[in-house]
Design a protein around this motif. Structure first.
Motif, short mmCIF file in Angstrom:
data_model
loop_
_atom_site.label_atom_id
_atom_site.label_comp_id
_atom_site.label_asym_id
_atom_site.label_seq_id
_atom_site.Cartn_x
_atom_site.Cartn_y
_atom_site.Cartn_z
N HIS A 1 0.81 -1.22 0.00
CA HIS A 1 0.00 0.00 0.00
C HIS A 1 0.84 1.27 0.00
O HIS A 1 0.39 2.32 -0.46
N GLN A 2 2.04 1.17 0.57
CA GLN A 2 2.98 2.29 0.54
C GLN A 2 4.35 1.76 0.16
O GLN A 2 4.56 0.54 0.09
N PHE A 3 5.29 2.66 -0.11
CA PHE A 3 6.62 2.22 -0.52
C PHE A 3 7.46 1.90 0.71
O PHE A 3 7.49 2.68 1.66
N PRO A 4 8.13 0.74 0.73
CA PRO A 4 8.86 0.31 1.93
C PRO A 4 10.23 0.96 2.05
O PRO A 4 11.24 0.46 1.54
N GLY A 5 10.30 2.09 2.72
CA GLY A 5 11.57 2.76 2.91
C GLY A 5 12.38 2.12 4.04
O GLY A 5 11.85 1.37 4.85
N PRO A 6 13.66 2.42 4.14
CA PRO A 6 14.47 1.87 5.23
C PRO A 6 14.07 2.40 6.59
O PRO A 6 14.37 1.78 7.62
N ASP A 7 13.38 3.55 6.62
CA ASP A 7 12.98 4.17 7.88
C ASP A 7 11.48 4.09 8.12
O ASP A 7 10.94 4.78 8.98
N GLU B 1 8.91 12.56 -4.16
CA GLU B 1 9.82 13.63 -3.76
C GLU B 1 11.25 13.11 -3.65
O GLU B 1 12.20 13.79 -4.08
N ARG B 2 11.43 11.92 -3.10
CA ARG B 2 12.77 11.34 -3.00
C ARG B 2 13.35 11.05 -4.38
O ARG B 2 14.54 11.26 -4.63
N LEU B 3 12.50 10.56 -5.28
CA LEU B 3 12.97 10.31 -6.64
C LEU B 3 13.36 11.61 -7.33
O LEU B 3 14.37 11.68 -8.03
N ALA B 4 12.60 12.66 -7.09
CA ALA B 4 12.92 13.96 -7.69
C ALA B 4 14.17 14.58 -7.08
O ALA B 4 14.85 15.39 -7.72
N SER B 5 14.48 14.15 -5.85
CA SER B 5 15.61 14.75 -5.13
C SER B 5 16.90 13.95 -5.26
O SER B 5 17.90 14.28 -4.60
N LEU C 1 17.06 10.11 -5.51
CA LEU C 1 16.97 8.66 -5.44
C LEU C 1 16.75 8.13 -6.85
O LEU C 1 15.79 8.50 -7.52
N SER C 2 17.66 7.29 -7.32
CA SER C 2 17.54 6.80 -8.70
C SER C 2 16.44 5.75 -8.80
O SER C 2 16.11 5.07 -7.82
N GLU C 3 15.88 5.61 -9.99
CA GLU C 3 14.87 4.58 -10.21
C GLU C 3 15.44 3.20 -9.94
O GLU C 3 14.75 2.35 -9.37
N GLU C 4 16.68 2.96 -10.34
CA GLU C 4 17.29 1.65 -10.12
C GLU C 4 17.42 1.36 -8.63
O GLU C 4 17.13 0.25 -8.17
N ASP C 5 17.84 2.34 -7.85
CA ASP C 5 17.96 2.13 -6.40
C ASP C 5 16.60 1.94 -5.76
O ASP C 5 16.45 1.12 -4.84
N ALA C 6 15.60 2.66 -6.23
CA ALA C 6 14.25 2.50 -5.68
C ALA C 6 13.72 1.11 -5.97
O ALA C 6 13.13 0.45 -5.10
N LEU C 7 13.91 0.62 -7.19
CA LEU C 7 13.44 -0.73 -7.54
C LEU C 7 14.20 -1.79 -6.76
O LEU C 7 13.61 -2.79 -6.31
N ASP C 8 15.50 -1.59 -6.57
CA ASP C 8 16.27 -2.53 -5.74
C ASP C 8 15.72 -2.55 -4.31
O ASP C 8 15.58 -3.63 -3.70
N LEU C 9 15.40 -1.38 -3.78
CA LEU C 9 14.88 -1.29 -2.42
C LEU C 9 13.55 -2.03 -2.32
O LEU C 9 13.31 -2.78 -1.36
N PHE C 10 12.68 -1.85 -3.33
CA PHE C 10 11.38 -2.51 -3.28
C PHE C 10 11.50 -4.02 -3.40
O PHE C 10 10.84 -4.76 -2.66
N ASP D 1 7.84 -2.55 -15.85
CA ASP D 1 8.72 -2.74 -17.00
C ASP D 1 10.17 -2.47 -16.64
O ASP D 1 11.09 -3.00 -17.29
N GLY D 2 10.40 -1.66 -15.61
CA GLY D 2 11.77 -1.35 -15.22
C GLY D 2 12.42 -2.39 -14.33
O GLY D 2 13.62 -2.30 -14.06
N LEU D 3 11.65 -3.36 -13.86
CA LEU D 3 12.20 -4.34 -12.92
C LEU D 3 13.27 -5.21 -13.56
O LEU D 3 14.30 -5.50 -12.94
N GLY D 4 13.03 -5.67 -14.78
CA GLY D 4 14.02 -6.49 -15.46
C GLY D 4 13.99 -7.93 -14.99
O GLY D 4 13.44 -8.28 -13.95
N ALA D 5 14.63 -8.77 -15.78
CA ALA D 5 14.57 -10.21 -15.56
C ALA D 5 15.22 -10.62 -14.24
O ALA D 5 14.71 -11.50 -13.53
N SER D 6 16.35 -10.02 -13.88
CA SER D 6 17.06 -10.49 -12.69
C SER D 6 16.27 -10.19 -11.42
O SER D 6 16.20 -11.03 -10.52
#
Length: 251
Positions: free
Chosen positions: A115-121, A131-135, A137-146, A177-182
């Motif tokens: 329901h929400q994005f799982p941040g480390p905090d 806002e974090r993505l605009a500031s 946080l890269s899309e790749e790092d966000a997808l890795d985090l998720f 689409d950005g998740l990728g096969a791995s």
């Protein structure tokens, strides 16, 4: 029944609805009896009655007793669940501390929603995530985090079912689409290894075909769900059928 180790057909999947809300959820409109009657009318063979909980929820024993008291239509398998939310990157979920799962007096599964994005905090709202993505946080790092949070919640939560997984991504400006096969393989392999059920969700049209194909390749268990909040929606599939078709699942 589908033989062990083989993927189900679309027809087999569509005979179940594994995410159905009742008036035990404050945003649903139909009673347990309404939903059971609708499942019977739709010709379903299985239904998971599922309602929303938080850590402070106290009514789960009442819900379990109410389900047990219902008249069950012949040929319909009735199972239960509570829907909770993924909280953070550690894989924590928002559940009552005294919840019984997979044992007498309890529910059969924990249905986990993104329901929400799982941040480390802690959980990030869609707006805070954008806002974090605009500031920076890269899309790749966000997808890795998720995906890391997704793996951890499956590893930490026995008797789990993932609800509408990846539905949070478009809300924050990301895409499956950005998740990728791995990433998809790591996610699907974890579902198979932990015995986590993954629903293909009609309401949110996710996970998509590539993710479903990864689940099939990994041998993870897939089910269909409407995420219905009104009995008229129970067992009624359109978007799920398109996803399964595109994933190459046999009819």
């Amino acid at each position: 029944m589908t033989p062990a180790g083989s993927a189900p057909t679309q027809r087999e999947l569509l005979l179940g609805d594994y995410h159905v809300h009742s008036t035990f959820s404050d945003d649903a409109h139909s009673t347990l009896a309404d939903n059971l009657a609708a499942a019977d009318a739709a010709g379903l063979r299985a239904i998971r009655l599922t309602d929303h909980v938080r850590a402070a929820t106290t009514w789960v024993p009442e819900f379990v007793a109410a389900v047990a008291a219902e008249r069950i239509p012949s040929g319909l398998r009735v199972i239960t669940g509570v829907e909770t939310k993924l909280l953070d990157a550690s894989g924590a979920v928002d559940l009552p501390s005294d919840l019984i799962v997979g044992a007498p007096g309890g529910v059969d599964a924990i249905v986990i929603g993104d329901h929400q994005f799982p941040g480390p905090d802690g959980p990030w709202s869609p707006g805070a995530t954008r806002e974090r993505l605009a500031s920076g946080l890269s899309e790749e790092d966000a997808l890795d985090l998720f995906v890391t949070a997704s793996v951890r919640v499956m590893e930490r939560t026995p008797h789990a079912q993932l609800a509408h997984w990846f539905s949070i991504l478009p809300k924050v400006g990301l895409s499956e689409d950005g998740l990728g096969a791995s990433r998809l393989t790591a996610w699907a392999d974890t579902a198979a290894r932990t015995g986590t059920i993954v629903e293909v969700n009609e309401k949110w049209a996710c996970p998509g075909p590539a993710a479903v194909a990864a689940l099939v390749a990994s041998g993870a268990r897939i089910v269909a769900s409407t995420d219905s909040h009104a009995a008229a929606e129970v067992g009624r599939y359109d978007r799920v059928v398109r996803i399964l078709d595109e994933a190459g699942m046999p009819a």
